[in-house]
Enzyme design. Structure first.
Site, PDB file in Angstrom:
ATOM      1  NE  ARG A  70      -3.924   2.309   2.524  1.00 19.88           N
ATOM      2  CZ  ARG A  70      -4.160   2.492   3.465  1.00 19.88           C
ATOM      3  NH1 ARG A  70      -3.623   2.267   4.788  1.00 19.88           N
ATOM      4  NH2 ARG A  70      -4.751   3.481   3.028  1.00 19.88           N
ATOM      5  CG  ASN A 102      -2.384   8.532   2.618  1.00 20.99           C
ATOM      6  OD1 ASN A 102      -2.344   7.820   2.373  1.00 20.99           O
ATOM      7  ND2 ASN A 102      -2.540   9.793   2.535  1.00 20.99           N
TER       8      ASN A 102
HETATM    9  C1  HEM Z   1      -9.365   1.050  -6.454  1.00 16.92           C
HETATM   10  C2  HEM Z   1      -9.170   1.542  -6.016  1.00 16.92           C
HETATM   11  C3  HEM Z   1      -8.044   1.830  -3.853  1.00 16.92           C
HETATM   12  C4  HEM Z   1      -9.438   2.388  -2.775  1.00 16.92           C
HETATM   13  C5  HEM Z   1     -10.700   3.157  -3.030  1.00 16.92           C
HETATM   14  C6  HEM Z   1      -8.388   2.148  -1.935  1.00 16.92           C
HETATM   15  C7  HEM Z   1      -9.149   2.082  -0.611  1.00 16.92           C
HETATM   16  C8  HEM Z   1      -8.238   1.664   0.410  1.00 16.92           C
HETATM   17  C9  HEM Z   1      -8.642   1.648   1.551  1.00 16.92           C
HETATM   18  C10 HEM Z   1     -10.129   2.454   2.095  1.00 16.92           C
HETATM   19  C11 HEM Z   1      -7.457   1.380   2.716  1.00 16.92           C
HETATM   20  C12 HEM Z   1      -8.897   0.581   4.028  1.00 16.92           C
HETATM   21  C13 HEM Z   1      -7.541   1.849   5.172  1.00 16.92           C
HETATM   22  C14 HEM Z   1      -7.845   1.601   6.365  1.00 16.92           C
HETATM   23  O1  HEM Z   1      -9.039   1.946   6.766  1.00 16.92           O
HETATM   24  O2  HEM Z   1      -7.257   0.984   7.130  1.00 16.92           O
HETATM   25  C15 HEM Z   1      -7.192   0.291   2.063  1.00 16.92           C
HETATM   26  C16 HEM Z   1      -6.020  -0.583   2.265  1.00 16.92           C
HETATM   27  C17 HEM Z   1      -5.173  -1.151   1.287  1.00 16.92           C
HETATM   28  N1  HEM Z   1      -5.332  -0.710   0.148  1.00 16.92           N
HETATM   29 FE1  HEM Z   1      -6.655  -0.444  -1.215  1.00 16.92          FE
HETATM   30  N2  HEM Z   1      -7.401   1.060  -2.835  1.00 16.92           N
HETATM   31  C18 HEM Z   1      -7.611   1.370  -3.593  1.00 16.92           C
HETATM   32  C19 HEM Z   1      -6.347   0.850  -4.424  1.00 16.92           C
HETATM   33  C20 HEM Z   1      -5.112  -0.007  -3.805  1.00 16.92           C
HETATM   34  C21 HEM Z   1      -4.206  -0.609  -4.485  1.00 16.92           C
HETATM   35  C22 HEM Z   1      -3.814  -0.640  -6.288  1.00 16.92           C
HETATM   36  C23 HEM Z   1      -3.455  -1.186  -4.005  1.00 16.92           C
HETATM   37  C24 HEM Z   1      -1.824  -1.907  -4.009  1.00 16.92           C
HETATM   38  C25 HEM Z   1      -1.807  -2.541  -5.445  1.00 16.92           C
HETATM   39  C26 HEM Z   1      -4.013  -0.707  -3.187  1.00 16.92           C
HETATM   40  C27 HEM Z   1      -3.379  -1.668  -1.273  1.00 16.92           C
HETATM   41  C28 HEM Z   1      -3.902  -1.512  -0.347  1.00 16.92           C
HETATM   42  C29 HEM Z   1      -4.063  -2.913   0.392  1.00 16.92           C
HETATM   43  C30 HEM Z   1      -2.201  -3.636   0.375  1.00 16.92           C
HETATM   44  C31 HEM Z   1      -4.225  -2.032   1.703  1.00 16.92           C
HETATM   45  C32 HEM Z   1      -4.227  -2.765   3.414  1.00 16.92           C
HETATM   46  C33 HEM Z   1      -3.729  -2.254   4.202  1.00 16.92           C
HETATM   47  C34 HEM Z   1      -2.475  -3.244   5.182  1.00 16.92           C
HETATM   48  O3  HEM Z   1      -3.407  -3.750   5.558  1.00 16.92           O
HETATM   49  O4  HEM Z   1      -1.568  -2.148   5.801  1.00 16.92           O
HETATM   50  N3  HEM Z   1      -4.848  -0.065  -2.797  1.00 16.92           N
HETATM   51  N4  HEM Z   1      -7.377   0.306   0.511  1.00 16.92           N
HETATM   52  C1  NAG Z   2      -9.056   6.804   1.469  1.00 17.85           C
HETATM   53  C2  NAG Z   2      -9.297   6.865   2.673  1.00 17.85           C
HETATM   54  O1  NAG Z   2      -9.312   5.468   3.303  1.00 17.85           O
HETATM   55  N1  NAG Z   2     -10.486   7.462   2.889  1.00 17.85           N
HETATM   56  C3  NAG Z   2     -10.637   8.123   4.029  1.00 17.85           C
HETATM   57  C4  NAG Z   2     -10.488   8.493   5.000  1.00 17.85           C
HETATM   58  O2  NAG Z   2     -10.637   8.734   6.358  1.00 17.85           O
HETATM   59  C5  NAG Z   2     -11.671   9.247   6.261  1.00 17.85           C
HETATM   60  C6  NAG Z   2     -12.072   9.676   7.390  1.00 17.85           C
HETATM   61  O3  NAG Z   2     -10.969   9.585   8.263  1.00 17.85           O
HETATM   62  C7  NAG Z   2     -12.762   8.952   5.419  1.00 17.85           C
HETATM   63  O4  NAG Z   2     -14.014   9.762   4.972  1.00 17.85           O
HETATM   64  C8  NAG Z   2     -12.314   8.505   3.579  1.00 17.85           C
HETATM   65  O5  NAG Z   2     -13.012   8.096   3.130  1.00 17.85           O
END
Ligand code: HEM
Ligand code: NAG
Ligand code: NAG
Length: 324
Positions: A70, A102
């Protein structure tokens, strides 16, 4: 051999080498700056050193594979792959890593450890942006995902502004159409976008990012999962859930969950619900080799977004601060 024919042979060799390099670089990328042997003379053990530190870290904590992948994604989507995501905030600047979107980024210590090991071996040589690209690749490999070659030569930027992330990163409520257009601004096609979303075969998300889906999208959310997530989030936004059942394994389970309406974010489930992307989800769910191939292609492109060329940028001595 006469001088002339020797010279002709040399020219032929050079042409062949250029053709080979063009083929290797996936052709048409137009990124002359990167090469597979960039540190061949200046820091020959770069890839071994990175792999060693990443392997150690993931053996101790398998959830770090997700975090390292990520980090590279967030780096490249916000003003290019320039390690801007690694810079710490200063007295007069809030950096990307401290932006809302982030807040749950992890893995910075692993990057610091890699950088320290490289600085000891060859000071001031390997960029933090290259370290991120290599660490993400090795993290995927350690999680039993595909291996792909990462060309090197990225340079580190000096700007990192929290507000930039709002424009550059996709929010979790985006639908397929919006995801397709955002990814297209970086030259990704629809298949690239779906394959890269497959990065969510690793890792977790927090309730703040999926509680609205649990409330409003019950027609596309499996009932059992809905109750479970409801319970998880009852205590507040800091609860978390894995993207799929095998969150430290890089596999096709993420796509199978989408087929079963068990996608965690709206931006995950939309890929199965939308006619533009549904067939690709079904194909990846069924065919791991094809998903891996498409993911490799997507990562190759992602690793080359808006690179700093020539004299622009620097090789940071400490990945958290710009050189003084
Ligand atoms: C397509 C659009 C994408 C959206 C809307 C998105 C959104 C998110 C969100 C909201 C989280 C969780 C954050 C949290 O709540 O802690 C997340 C986690 C993650 N994203 Fe995405 N993401 C996208 C694309 C990607 C891409 C392209 C990659 C890598 C190739 C990726 C890799 C990851 C990984 C590995 C996690 C887990 C991180 C962890 O467990 O520490 N994401 N993403
Ligand atoms: C990409 C992502 O994780 N966006 C969230 C970050 O946190 C705010 C609130 O703290 C959310 O509204 C976003 O959707
Ligand atoms: C997707 O989201 C955009 C922006 O919110 C909206 O204009 C569009 O109608 C949505 N598309 C679908 C198919 O829901």
């Amino acid at each position: 051999m006469t001088m002339v024919s020797a010279a002709k042979n040399l020219v032929r060799l050079l042409v062949l080498a250029q053709v080979a390099a063009g083929l290797l670089s996936g052709s048409g990328g137009g990124v002359a700056a990167l090469s597979y042997d960039y540190y061949g003379m200046s820091c020959p053990y770069t890839e071994y050193i990175v792999r060693g530190v990443v392997a150690d870290a993931i053996m101790k904590d398998p959830t770090l594979s997700a975090s390292l992948l990520r980090l590279h994604f967030h780096d490249c989507f916000v003003q290019g792959c320039d390690a801007s995501v690694l810079l710490d905030s200063t007295d007069d600047n809030t950096a990307e890593k401290d932006a809302q979107a982030n807040k749950s980024l992890r893995g910075f210590e692993v990057i610091d450890a890699i950088k320290a090991a490289l600085e000891e071996r060859c000071p001031g040589t390997v960029s933090c942006a290259d370290i991120l690209a290599l660490a993400a690749r090795d993290a995927v490999l350690m999680a039993r995902g595909p291996y792909y070659s990462v060309p090197q030569g990225r340079r580190d930027g000096t700007r990192s502004v929290a507000a930039d992330t709002l424009r550059a990163l996709p929010p979790p409520f985006f639908n397929a159409t919006s995801l397709i257009s955002l990814f297209a601004t970086h030259g990704f096609n629809v298949q690239d976008m779906v394959a890269l979303s497959g990065g969510h075969t690793l890792g977790i998300a927090h309730c703040v990012n999926f509680k609205d889906r649990v409330k409003n999208e019950l027609e596309t959310l499996d009932g059992t999962l809905a109750s479970k997530l409801g319970a998880t989030c009852a205590a507040g936004d800091s609860g978390s859930a894995p993207f799929d059942r095998t969150s430290t394994n890089f596999d096709t389970v993420y796509f199978k969950e989408l087929q079963a309406r068990r996608g965690l974010l709206s931006s995950d489930q939309t890929l199965f619900e939308s006619p533009e992307t549904k067939a690709i989800v079904n194909m990846f769910a069924m065919n791991q080799a094809y998903f891996f191939y498409a993911f490799q292609q997507g990562m190759y492109k992602m690793g080359q977004i808006d690179l700093k060329e020539g004299d622009v940028g620097e090789i940071r001595a400490n990945c958290r601060v710009v050189n003084s």
